[in-house]
Design an enzyme around this catalytic site. Structure first.
Site, mmCIF file in Angstrom:
data_model
loop_
_atom_site.group_PDB
_atom_site.id
_atom_site.type_symbol
_atom_site.label_atom_id
_atom_site.label_comp_id
_atom_site.label_asym_id
_atom_site.label_seq_id
_atom_site.Cartn_x
_atom_site.Cartn_y
_atom_site.Cartn_z
ATOM 1 N N LEU A 37 119.739 -32.167 25.940
ATOM 2 C CA LEU A 37 120.061 -31.259 27.041
ATOM 3 C C LEU A 37 118.715 -30.842 27.600
ATOM 4 O O LEU A 37 117.821 -30.456 26.833
ATOM 5 C CB LEU A 37 120.824 -30.025 26.541
ATOM 6 C CG LEU A 37 122.281 -30.214 26.156
ATOM 7 C CD1 LEU A 37 122.822 -28.948 25.503
ATOM 8 C CD2 LEU A 37 123.123 -30.580 27.366
ATOM 9 N N ASP A 38 118.537 -30.916 28.910
ATOM 10 C CA ASP A 38 117.232 -30.535 29.456
ATOM 11 C C ASP A 38 116.998 -29.037 29.273
ATOM 12 O O ASP A 38 117.905 -28.290 28.897
ATOM 13 C CB ASP A 38 117.086 -30.994 30.906
ATOM 14 C CG ASP A 38 118.064 -30.333 31.857
ATOM 15 O OD1 ASP A 38 118.344 -29.136 31.705
ATOM 16 O OD2 ASP A 38 118.544 -31.017 32.773
ATOM 17 N N LYS A 39 115.775 -28.622 29.537
ATOM 18 C CA LYS A 39 115.364 -27.235 29.306
ATOM 19 C C LYS A 39 116.281 -26.246 30.014
ATOM 20 O O LYS A 39 116.582 -25.176 29.481
ATOM 21 C CB LYS A 39 113.916 -27.069 29.776
ATOM 22 C CG LYS A 39 113.354 -25.678 29.655
ATOM 23 C CD LYS A 39 111.906 -25.616 30.069
ATOM 24 C CE LYS A 39 111.665 -25.622 31.538
ATOM 25 N NZ LYS A 39 112.028 -24.429 32.273
ATOM 26 N N SER B 257 119.451 -26.624 30.746
ATOM 27 C CA SER B 257 120.859 -26.744 30.364
ATOM 28 C C SER B 257 121.111 -26.047 29.038
ATOM 29 O O SER B 257 120.212 -25.875 28.228
ATOM 30 C CB SER B 257 121.255 -28.223 30.264
ATOM 31 O OG SER B 257 121.082 -28.850 31.516
#
Length: 190
Positions: free
Chosen positions: A47-49, A51
């Site tokens: 999950l990106d930063k 999200s």
């Protein structure tokens, strides 16, 4: 060797990794700050930063490969800018063209629907915005692929940029029962 499996409610602002040697990431937040994971633990997917939500972790590389394959559904609740239209939902369901690694890619058909109620998630650390800036809509998107920032690119492509993205389910494992930042060990993740 006994493998370990975990589910985590990843908070906004954390990277889906345990450490870095990159100078530009020295002041970032990492998963190891949330829990004392056993050596060899890896995030299953990312999950990106920006999200939040369900992140599965394991010490078993085979399990990680199986879950990141296109056989496993990943469901996201997405807050988008504006009042989403039925046309936009249909386009998302059918697949849209996004950029991926300097090329164009057409996403696979997926399940999309508008949520009738605002999900009951904890307030995010960094405020999104308020109603003075216009209406927003919450939708559910279930995909079985995971290109870099795919859901964000998909909603932007149909004219409704993502404001907040929370993964709520991977396969049969859901976010239910977890508080923000909480980790639970599981018997199995497949």
């Amino acid at each position: 060797m006994k493998h370990h499996h975990f589910k985590l409610f990843k908070p906004y602002g954390y990277l889906s990794q345990f450490q870095t040697n990159a100078r530009h990431e020295v002041n970032k937040k990492f998963l190891g700050e949330l829990y004392d994971f056993p050596e060899g633990t890896m995030a299953i997917g990312r999950l990106d930063k920006d999200s939040e939500g369900l992140l599965l972790l394991t010490t078993d590389g085979k399990v990680s490969y199986e879950i990141t394959s296109s056989k496993t559904d990943k469901e996201y609740y997405v807050q988008v800018d504006g009042e989403i239209t039925n046309e936009a939902i249909t386009l998302l369901e059918q697949g849209v063209v996004i950029s991926h690694q300097s090329e164009t890619y057409t996403t696979k058909p997926c399940k999309v629907f508008q949520l009738n109620e605002i999900p009951d998630f904890p307030e995010r650390v960094k405020k999104i915005r308020d109603e003075r800036h216009g209406k927003t809509t919450w939708i559910s998107i279930t995909i079985n692929e995971g290109k870099f920032r795919q859901v964000r690119k998909m909603t932007a492509q149909v004219g409704f940029p993502t404001l907040r993205l929370v993964r709520i389910r991977v396969g049969t494992i859901s976010l239910k029962g977890l508080e923000m930042g909480e980790v639970k060990e599981l018997d199995d993740v497949t």
